[in-house]
Design an enzyme around this catalytic site. Structure first.
Site, PDB file in Angstrom:
ATOM      1  N   GLN A  89       0.815  -1.215   0.000  1.00 22.70           N
ATOM      2  CA  GLN A  89       0.000   0.000   0.000  1.00 22.70           C
ATOM      3  C   GLN A  89       0.854   1.273   0.000  1.00 22.70           C
ATOM      4  O   GLN A  89       0.316   2.377   0.017  1.00 22.70           O
ATOM      5  CB  GLN A  89      -0.919  -0.006   1.225  1.00 22.70           C
ATOM      6  CG  GLN A  89      -1.896  -1.164   1.236  1.00 22.70           C
ATOM      7  CD  GLN A  89      -2.564  -1.362   2.595  1.00 22.70           C
ATOM      8  OE1 GLN A  89      -2.341  -0.622   3.549  1.00 22.70           O
ATOM      9  NE2 GLN A  89      -3.402  -2.400   2.689  1.00 22.70           N
ATOM     10  N   HIS A 151      -0.770  -0.303   5.756  1.00 18.44           N
ATOM     11  CA  HIS A 151      -1.367   0.672   6.676  1.00 18.44           C
ATOM     12  C   HIS A 151      -0.487   1.910   6.925  1.00 18.44           C
ATOM     13  O   HIS A 151      -0.041   2.172   8.029  1.00 18.44           O
ATOM     14  CB  HIS A 151      -1.719  -0.003   8.010  1.00 18.44           C
ATOM     15  CG  HIS A 151      -2.707  -1.124   7.869  1.00 18.44           C
ATOM     16  ND1 HIS A 151      -3.230  -1.764   8.954  1.00 18.44           N
ATOM     17  CD2 HIS A 151      -3.260  -1.712   6.773  1.00 18.44           C
ATOM     18  CE1 HIS A 151      -4.065  -2.706   8.537  1.00 18.44           C
ATOM     19  NE2 HIS A 151      -4.098  -2.679   7.205  1.00 18.44           N
ATOM     20  N   GLU A 254     -15.552   2.119   9.238  1.00 21.50           N
ATOM     21  CA  GLU A 254     -16.196   3.135  10.067  1.00 21.50           C
ATOM     22  C   GLU A 254     -16.128   4.518   9.448  1.00 21.50           C
ATOM     23  O   GLU A 254     -15.224   4.831   8.689  1.00 21.50           O
ATOM     24  CB  GLU A 254     -15.510   3.219  11.434  1.00 21.50           C
ATOM     25  CG  GLU A 254     -15.526   1.951  12.245  1.00 21.50           C
ATOM     26  CD  GLU A 254     -14.771   2.096  13.562  1.00 21.50           C
ATOM     27  OE1 GLU A 254     -14.758   1.115  14.331  1.00 21.50           O
ATOM     28  OE2 GLU A 254     -14.203   3.186  13.837  1.00 21.50           O
ATOM     29  N   TYR A 264     -10.455   6.352  19.852  1.00 18.56           N
ATOM     30  CA  TYR A 264     -11.471   5.727  18.999  1.00 18.56           C
ATOM     31  C   TYR A 264     -11.407   4.200  19.025  1.00 18.56           C
ATOM     32  O   TYR A 264     -12.074   3.543  18.233  1.00 18.56           O
ATOM     33  CB  TYR A 264     -11.371   6.322  17.587  1.00 18.56           C
ATOM     34  CG  TYR A 264     -11.887   7.743  17.631  1.00 18.56           C
ATOM     35  CD1 TYR A 264     -13.214   8.021  17.355  1.00 18.56           C
ATOM     36  CD2 TYR A 264     -11.084   8.775  18.099  1.00 18.56           C
ATOM     37  CE1 TYR A 264     -13.719   9.303  17.498  1.00 18.56           C
ATOM     38  CE2 TYR A 264     -11.582  10.060  18.246  1.00 18.56           C
ATOM     39  CZ  TYR A 264     -12.905  10.312  17.939  1.00 18.56           C
ATOM     40  OH  TYR A 264     -13.417  11.583  18.104  1.00 18.56           O
ATOM     41  N   TYR A 275      -8.578 -11.236  10.325  1.00 24.25           N
ATOM     42  CA  TYR A 275      -8.536 -11.838   8.985  1.00 24.25           C
ATOM     43  C   TYR A 275      -8.271 -13.339   9.020  1.00 24.25           C
ATOM     44  O   TYR A 275      -8.843 -14.093   8.229  1.00 24.25           O
ATOM     45  CB  TYR A 275      -7.451 -11.158   8.137  1.00 24.25           C
ATOM     46  CG  TYR A 275      -7.852  -9.795   7.628  1.00 24.25           C
ATOM     47  CD1 TYR A 275      -8.850  -9.658   6.680  1.00 24.25           C
ATOM     48  CD2 TYR A 275      -7.214  -8.651   8.088  1.00 24.25           C
ATOM     49  CE1 TYR A 275      -9.226  -8.416   6.200  1.00 24.25           C
ATOM     50  CE2 TYR A 275      -7.576  -7.396   7.620  1.00 24.25           C
ATOM     51  CZ  TYR A 275      -8.582  -7.288   6.676  1.00 24.25           C
ATOM     52  OH  TYR A 275      -8.949  -6.050   6.207  1.00 24.25           O
TER      53      TYR A 275
END
Length: 381
Positions: A89, A151, A254, A264, A275
């Protein structure tokens, strides 16, 4: 599991007395709109921002920058970019122009820098002279470093006071580790930038008044924490509210109303499943941690986020628009004056949506996530 996380889990009370968020599958389709193609051939586009003259800059994940003027797409030279990591990513990610600059604007970009064994999200700044972005320098680097390609975050959003919000992912899924902890546990570690939203000055320093700056052991850049991987970040220009769309694990994506200093929950509070094990990650409600406003399952994989204020669709004003990668759509989340969700619906695009923004003309623009992506505009049917 670290001792601090084990202790936090021991403090979780009976959740049956606490309110849970209603999980939504796929909202109904919206009507009265269509998507028209503005430009094509953008290499793996990731983020976009408008220049003061109305032209558009678009980042490409592999390290390119392009200028869009009408249907014309042309490359822009990037001079001085640090070592770019494009594994997984990673890559050249979001982009924002300083809102006060009218000529030779400062251009801010987030990127993954380093190698597969040692990398981090960094914030860089350069100057656009009309043809190139030059004098690129690193303003901020995430600590600690990590390995792998998962991430990184990372979206940018300007606050009304001229400070800059930057989202940082938690570092990756198990068995990925950062230091002595599972990467995802870093989201509850205030000595780490991972799994947080940072608030910075235009020079990349901790912004004055950050909520945790005086707390022992907390990094002064942290504005909120307990996030997994925010890839949509928007500030409502009318109310000043900050909204974020966040990738959950399997299920449990979310949208959050984000406030300074709040926790949070990730990975202690989650609506998703691991996963590999398919077991719940944490619990759905943890006292003292903020509940999301919206939860989607199955995961649409949310991307760019914007608060709409245009005139083309008066009935949509004040709504959130969240792109989705796996869902290949845009989710409209209607809000009341207090910021509560009143309705959801979707705009099927049929392609992975990487970013959604509102242009200076008040129109909604969309980037598709392809090797040769497109810029679309949402217009009335």
């Amino acid at each position: 599991m670290s001792g601090s996380l084990a202790l936090a889990l021991m403090l979780v009370v009976n959740n049956s007395a606490l309110a849970q968020v209603e999980v939504v599958d796929k909202p109904p389709s919206a009507s009265g709109w269509r998507a028209e193609t503005v430009a094509e051939g953008l290499p793996q586009p990731w983020g976009m921002t408008w220049l003061p003259d109305g032209r558009l800059l678009v980042t490409g994940k592999e390290g390119s920058l392009h200028l869009v003027e009408g249907k014309r797409v042309q490359p822009v030279a990037l001079e001085g970019l640090p070592t770019l990591f494009t594994g997984g990513q990673g890559g050249l990610l979001d982009i924002a122009v300083h809102p006060a600059d009218k000529t030779n604007p400062r251009v801010y970009m987030t990127m993954a820098s380093g190698s597969d064994s040692e990398n981090r999200t960094v914030l860089v700044q350069g100057v656009f002279d009309g043809k190139r972005v030059h004098s690129v320098k690193t303003l901020f680097s995430v600590t600690p470093g990590k390995s792998g390609g998962q991430h990184f975050g990372s979206r940018l959003a300007w606050m009304p006071d001229g400070t800059l919000l930057m989202s940082i992912g938690d570092g990756g899924n198990p068995p990925q580790r950062v230091g002595s902890m599972l990467a995802r546990e870093q989201a509850q570690n205030l000595g780490s930038h991972h799994g947080s939203i940072l608030r910075l000055t235009a020079e990349g320093k901790p912004a004055p008044g950050n909520p945790l700056a005086s707390q022992k052991g907390a990094l002064p850049e942290i504005w909120s924490y307990g996030h997994r991987n925010i890839q949509g970040l928007a500030v409502d220009p009318k109310t000043g509210r900050v909204w974020a769309s966040e990738h959950g694990p399997r299920g449990g994506d979310e949208i959050n109303l984000v406030e300074a200093g709040k926790n949070y929950g990730w990975p202690l509070q989650s609506y998703g499943l691991d996963y590999k094990t398919r077991e719940p990650v944490g619990t759905k409600v943890v006292p003292g941690m903020v509940q999301p406003l919206v939860v989607w399952s199955p995961s649409p994989a949310p991307s760019g986020l914007v608060v709409y204020s245009g005139k083309a669709f008066p009935q949509w004003q004040g709504s959130l628009f969240s792109g989705s990668l796996a869902g290949e759509d845009i989710r409209r989340v209607a809000l009341d004056a207090q910021g509560k969700v009143t309705k959801q619906e979707r705009l099927p695009i049929g392609k992975r949506v990487r970013d959604v923004r509102q242009g200076p003309d008040g129109q909604l623009y969309v980037l598709t996530d392809e090797s040769r992506g497109s810029l679309l505009r949402i217009v009335p049917q």
